[in-house]
Design a protein around this motif. Structure first.
Motif, PDB file in Angstrom:
ATOM      1  N   LEU A 115     -11.078  -7.496  -1.671  1.00 21.56           N
ATOM      2  CA  LEU A 115     -10.690  -6.271  -2.353  1.00 21.56           C
ATOM      3  C   LEU A 115     -10.007  -5.333  -1.361  1.00 21.56           C
ATOM      4  CD1 LEU A 115     -13.911  -5.630  -4.482  1.00 21.56           C
ATOM      5  CD2 LEU A 115     -11.763  -6.671  -5.226  1.00 21.56           C
ATOM      6  N   PRO A 116      -9.091  -4.478  -1.810  1.00 18.31           N
ATOM      7  CA  PRO A 116      -8.919  -4.082  -3.203  1.00 18.31           C
ATOM      8  C   PRO A 116      -7.884  -4.886  -3.989  1.00 18.31           C
ATOM      9  CG  PRO A 116      -7.658  -2.613  -1.818  1.00 18.31           C
ATOM     10  CD  PRO A 116      -8.387  -3.540  -0.891  1.00 18.31           C
ATOM     11  N   GLY A 117      -6.964  -5.584  -3.365  1.00 12.35           N
ATOM     12  CA  GLY A 117      -5.936  -6.315  -4.075  1.00 12.35           C
ATOM     13  C   GLY A 117      -4.683  -5.496  -4.293  1.00 12.35           C
ATOM     14  N   ALA A 118      -3.810  -5.982  -5.182  1.00 13.19           N
ATOM     15  CA  ALA A 118      -2.522  -5.332  -5.439  1.00 13.19           C
ATOM     16  C   ALA A 118      -2.730  -4.014  -6.184  1.00 13.19           C
ATOM     17  CB  ALA A 118      -1.625  -6.251  -6.260  1.00 13.19           C
ATOM     18  N   GLU A 119      -1.914  -3.022  -5.860  1.00 14.69           N
ATOM     19  CA  GLU A 119      -2.035  -1.712  -6.494  1.00 14.69           C
ATOM     20  C   GLU A 119      -1.375  -1.705  -7.875  1.00 14.69           C
ATOM     21  OE1 GLU A 119      -1.890   2.548  -4.587  1.00 14.69           O
ATOM     22  OE2 GLU A 119       0.160   1.949  -5.127  1.00 14.69           O
ATOM     23  N   LEU A 120      -2.118  -1.277  -8.885  1.00 16.53           N
ATOM     24  CA  LEU A 120      -1.572  -1.096 -10.230  1.00 16.53           C
ATOM     25  C   LEU A 120      -1.086   0.331 -10.422  1.00 16.53           C
ATOM     26  CD1 LEU A 120      -4.089  -3.065 -12.485  1.00 16.53           C
ATOM     27  CD2 LEU A 120      -1.775  -3.744 -11.838  1.00 16.53           C
ATOM     28  N   SER A 121      -1.869   1.275  -9.921  1.00 16.22           N
ATOM     29  CA  SER A 121      -1.499   2.688  -9.936  1.00 16.22           C
ATOM     30  C   SER A 121      -2.263   3.344  -8.791  1.00 16.22           C
ATOM     31  CB  SER A 121      -1.846   3.348 -11.271  1.00 16.22           C
ATOM     32  OG  SER A 121      -3.248   3.380 -11.472  1.00 16.22           O
ATOM     33  N   ALA A 122      -1.975   4.609  -8.531  1.00 16.62           N
ATOM     34  CA  ALA A 122      -2.619   5.287  -7.414  1.00 16.62           C
ATOM     35  C   ALA A 122      -4.142   5.204  -7.537  1.00 16.62           C
ATOM     36  CB  ALA A 122      -2.177   6.744  -7.358  1.00 16.62           C
ATOM     37  N   GLY A 123      -4.774   4.541  -6.586  1.00 19.25           N
ATOM     38  CA  GLY A 123      -6.228   4.459  -6.563  1.00 19.25           C
ATOM     39  C   GLY A 123      -6.823   3.299  -7.312  1.00 19.25           C
ATOM     40  N   THR A 124      -6.025   2.538  -8.053  1.00 14.00           N
ATOM     41  CA  THR A 124      -6.530   1.398  -8.824  1.00 14.00           C
ATOM     42  C   THR A 124      -5.803   0.135  -8.391  1.00 14.00           C
ATOM     43  OG1 THR A 124      -7.024   2.791 -10.747  1.00 14.00           O
ATOM     44  CG2 THR A 124      -6.881   0.422 -11.118  1.00 14.00           C
ATOM     45  N   HIS A 125      -6.580  -0.869  -7.971  1.00 11.69           N
ATOM     46  CA  HIS A 125      -6.030  -2.127  -7.488  1.00 11.69           C
ATOM     47  C   HIS A 125      -6.581  -3.276  -8.323  1.00 11.69           C
ATOM     48  CE1 HIS A 125      -5.507   0.681  -4.175  1.00 11.69           C
ATOM     49  NE2 HIS A 125      -4.606  -0.136  -3.652  1.00 11.69           N
ATOM     50  N   CYS A 126      -6.016  -4.461  -8.113  1.00 12.56           N
ATOM     51  CA  CYS A 126      -6.399  -5.592  -8.961  1.00 12.56           C
ATOM     52  C   CYS A 126      -6.302  -6.911  -8.212  1.00 12.56           C
ATOM     53  CB  CYS A 126      -5.478  -5.635 -10.192  1.00 12.56           C
ATOM     54  SG  CYS A 126      -5.826  -6.986 -11.357  1.00 12.56           S
ATOM     55  N   VAL A 127      -7.298  -7.753  -8.426  1.00 13.16           N
ATOM     56  CA  VAL A 127      -7.237  -9.158  -8.031  1.00 13.16           C
ATOM     57  C   VAL A 127      -7.584  -9.977  -9.276  1.00 13.16           C
ATOM     58  CG1 VAL A 127      -7.841  -8.743  -5.620  1.00 13.16           C
ATOM     59  CG2 VAL A 127      -9.659  -9.211  -7.287  1.00 13.16           C
ATOM     60  N   SER A 128      -7.107 -11.212  -9.325  1.00 12.13           N
ATOM     61  CA  SER A 128      -7.427 -12.073 -10.462  1.00 12.13           C
ATOM     62  C   SER A 128      -7.825 -13.450  -9.972  1.00 12.13           C
ATOM     63  CB  SER A 128      -6.233 -12.181 -11.420  1.00 12.13           C
ATOM     64  OG  SER A 128      -5.122 -12.799 -10.787  1.00 12.13           O
ATOM     65  N   VAL A 129      -8.664 -14.115 -10.750  1.00 10.48           N
ATOM     66  CA  VAL A 129      -9.172 -15.436 -10.383  1.00 10.48           C
ATOM     67  C   VAL A 129      -9.211 -16.322 -11.613  1.00 10.48           C
ATOM     68  CG1 VAL A 129     -10.560 -14.729  -8.400  1.00 10.48           C
ATOM     69  CG2 VAL A 129     -11.537 -14.586 -10.689  1.00 10.48           C
ATOM     70  N   ASP A 130      -9.176 -17.627 -11.358  1.00 13.81           N
ATOM     71  CA  ASP A 130      -9.385 -18.598 -12.431  1.00 13.81           C
ATOM     72  C   ASP A 130     -10.118 -19.800 -11.847  1.00 13.81           C
ATOM     73  OD1 ASP A 130      -7.399 -19.882 -10.966  1.00 13.81           O
ATOM     74  OD2 ASP A 130      -5.825 -19.471 -12.419  1.00 13.81           O
ATOM     75  N   GLY A 131     -10.349 -20.802 -12.665  1.00 14.44           N
ATOM     76  CA  GLY A 131     -11.020 -22.007 -12.198  1.00 14.44           C
ATOM     77  C   GLY A 131     -12.429 -21.738 -11.672  1.00 14.44           C
ATOM     78  N   ALA A 132     -12.793 -22.461 -10.612  1.00 12.89           N
ATOM     79  CA  ALA A 132     -14.136 -22.348 -10.049  1.00 12.89           C
ATOM     80  C   ALA A 132     -14.396 -20.951  -9.495  1.00 12.89           C
ATOM     81  CB  ALA A 132     -14.323 -23.395  -8.952  1.00 12.89           C
ATOM     82  N   ALA A 133     -13.338 -20.304  -8.962  1.00  7.33           N
ATOM     83  CA  ALA A 133     -13.508 -18.948  -8.427  1.00  7.33           C
ATOM     84  C   ALA A 133     -13.859 -17.979  -9.545  1.00  7.33           C
ATOM     85  CB  ALA A 133     -12.225 -18.499  -7.724  1.00  7.33           C
ATOM     86  N   LYS A 134     -13.270 -18.191 -10.705  1.00  7.07           N
ATOM     87  CA  LYS A 134     -13.605 -17.342 -11.854  1.00  7.07           C
ATOM     88  C   LYS A 134     -15.042 -17.555 -12.288  1.00  7.07           C
ATOM     89  CE  LYS A 134     -13.455 -18.622 -15.770  1.00  7.07           C
ATOM     90  NZ  LYS A 134     -14.465 -19.121 -16.756  1.00  7.07           N
ATOM     91  N   ASP A 135     -15.463 -18.815 -12.322  1.00  8.15           N
ATOM     92  CA  ASP A 135     -16.839 -19.114 -12.728  1.00  8.15           C
ATOM     93  C   ASP A 135     -17.849 -18.440 -11.808  1.00  8.15           C
ATOM     94  OD1 ASP A 135     -15.809 -20.685 -14.751  1.00  8.15           O
ATOM     95  OD2 ASP A 135     -16.030 -22.564 -13.646  1.00  8.15           O
ATOM     96  N   LYS A 136     -17.571 -18.468 -10.507  1.00  7.32           N
ATOM     97  CA  LYS A 136     -18.474 -17.861  -9.526  1.00  7.32           C
ATOM     98  C   LYS A 136     -18.531 -16.354  -9.711  1.00  7.32           C
ATOM     99  CE  LYS A 136     -19.301 -17.570  -4.537  1.00  7.32           C
ATOM    100  NZ  LYS A 136     -18.802 -17.985  -3.191  1.00  7.32           N
TER     101      LYS A 136
END
Length: 294
Positions: A230-251
């Motif tokens: 974290l924090p990942g890519a910025e979507l707007s000032a102060g809010t960031h995002c990461v995304s996962v799928d597969g086994a990482a999503k399950d965890k």
């Protein structure tokens, strides 16, 4: 019936305990689904179903923080393959669960198309003027429907909150709003009828903000973050995002299932507040799917 799940703390927007609504079958309904014990995952239908949206009812705008819009889920979505995904009830506790209660039921393609045709008949038409009632800070209800090769979208301010004698609305607008509200209520009720299954997505977005301790007196136990840094890519000032799928999503899904909305997640030596936003079947590209949220 309105289903709500907020990105805000309980002090800002209380969580509401919402009961399921019952709706009898009719010629205009999608019928009732059987009861299943196990959650339905998107992977169970990935590559087999059609993720084209036939009907979507969502909320946009309103007096909420900018970051809130990224975590907001549509009220209900009807897909061309017959999946109906909606927000289920959430417990009236504070802080609430970290994961939203997404529900899914399966209907036939014919029934899905019927809901889309009924939406257009109920007044979902691009450019349809349903007036501006004297109600402030209420989200707009946005309804999109595709039927007969034509896609229409209508935006309605305070669809359920406007008064029947609001002087800002003409009689024709009041009648049109009533007809549209009846359709929205019917589809929302149908989506939650007959015990729909839990929906677990193939992809999950995590919206991160710097953690700020609240003064509610509730001590939260920090948890080690099991996902991408974290924090990942910025979507707007102060809010960031990461995304996962597969086994990482399950965890990450399993860890989030044991947390609440105010759990401090520790990543890179810092604490973060994370909102978990499941990505729906039509939302591809990870965090990029949320960049145009309103």
């Amino acid at each position: 019936m309105t289903r709500t799940r907020g990105l805000l703390t309980a002090a800002a927007i209380p969580l509401i305990l919402m009961a399921g609504c019952a709706r009898p079958d009719s010629a205009g309904s999608a019928g009732s689904a059987g009861t299943a014990a196990d959650p339905i995952t998107e992977s169970a239908t990935a590559g087999k179903g059609d993720p084209t949206v036939l009907v979507r009812i969502s909320q946009e705008g309103g007096f909420v923080p900018t970051s809130y819009r990224y975590g907001r889920l549509p009220d209900v979505t009807v897909y061309a393959d017959g999946r109906v995904i909606s927000n289920g009830p959430v417990p009236a506790i504070a802080p609430g669960p970290a994961l939203p209660n997404l529900q899914v039921r399966k209907i036939t393609k014919e029934q899905a198309n019927k809901w889309a045709a009924d939406a257009l008949a109920a007044g979902v038409k691009t450019g349809n003027d349903l007036g501006a009632p004297g109600v402030a800070d209420i989200p707009d209800t946005v309804i999109t429907a595709t039927s007969g090769g034509k896609t229409e979208t209508v935006r309605v301010t305070a669809l359920h909150q406007a008064q029947p004698d609001d002087p800002n609305l003409s009689n024709a607008q009041q009648a049109a709003r009533k007809k549209l509200a009846a359709y929205v209520d019917e589809l929302n009720a149908f989506a939650g009828d007959d015990g729909p299954d839990s929906f677990v997505p193939d992809s999950l977005a995590a919206l991160a903000q710097e953690y700020v301790a609240s003064d509610d007196g509730l001590k939260q136990q920090p948890q080690d973050w099991p996902g991408p840094a974290l924090p990942g890519a910025e979507l707007s000032a102060g809010t960031h995002c990461v995304s996962v799928d597969g086994a990482a999503k399950d965890k990450l899904w399993a860890a989030a299932g044991k947390a609440n909305m105010r759990t401090p997640w520790v990543s890179g030596g810092k604490q973060w507040q994370v909102t978990f936003r499941p990505l729906l079947p039509d939302e591809t590209g990870g965090c990029a799917a949320l960049k145009d949220a309103k």
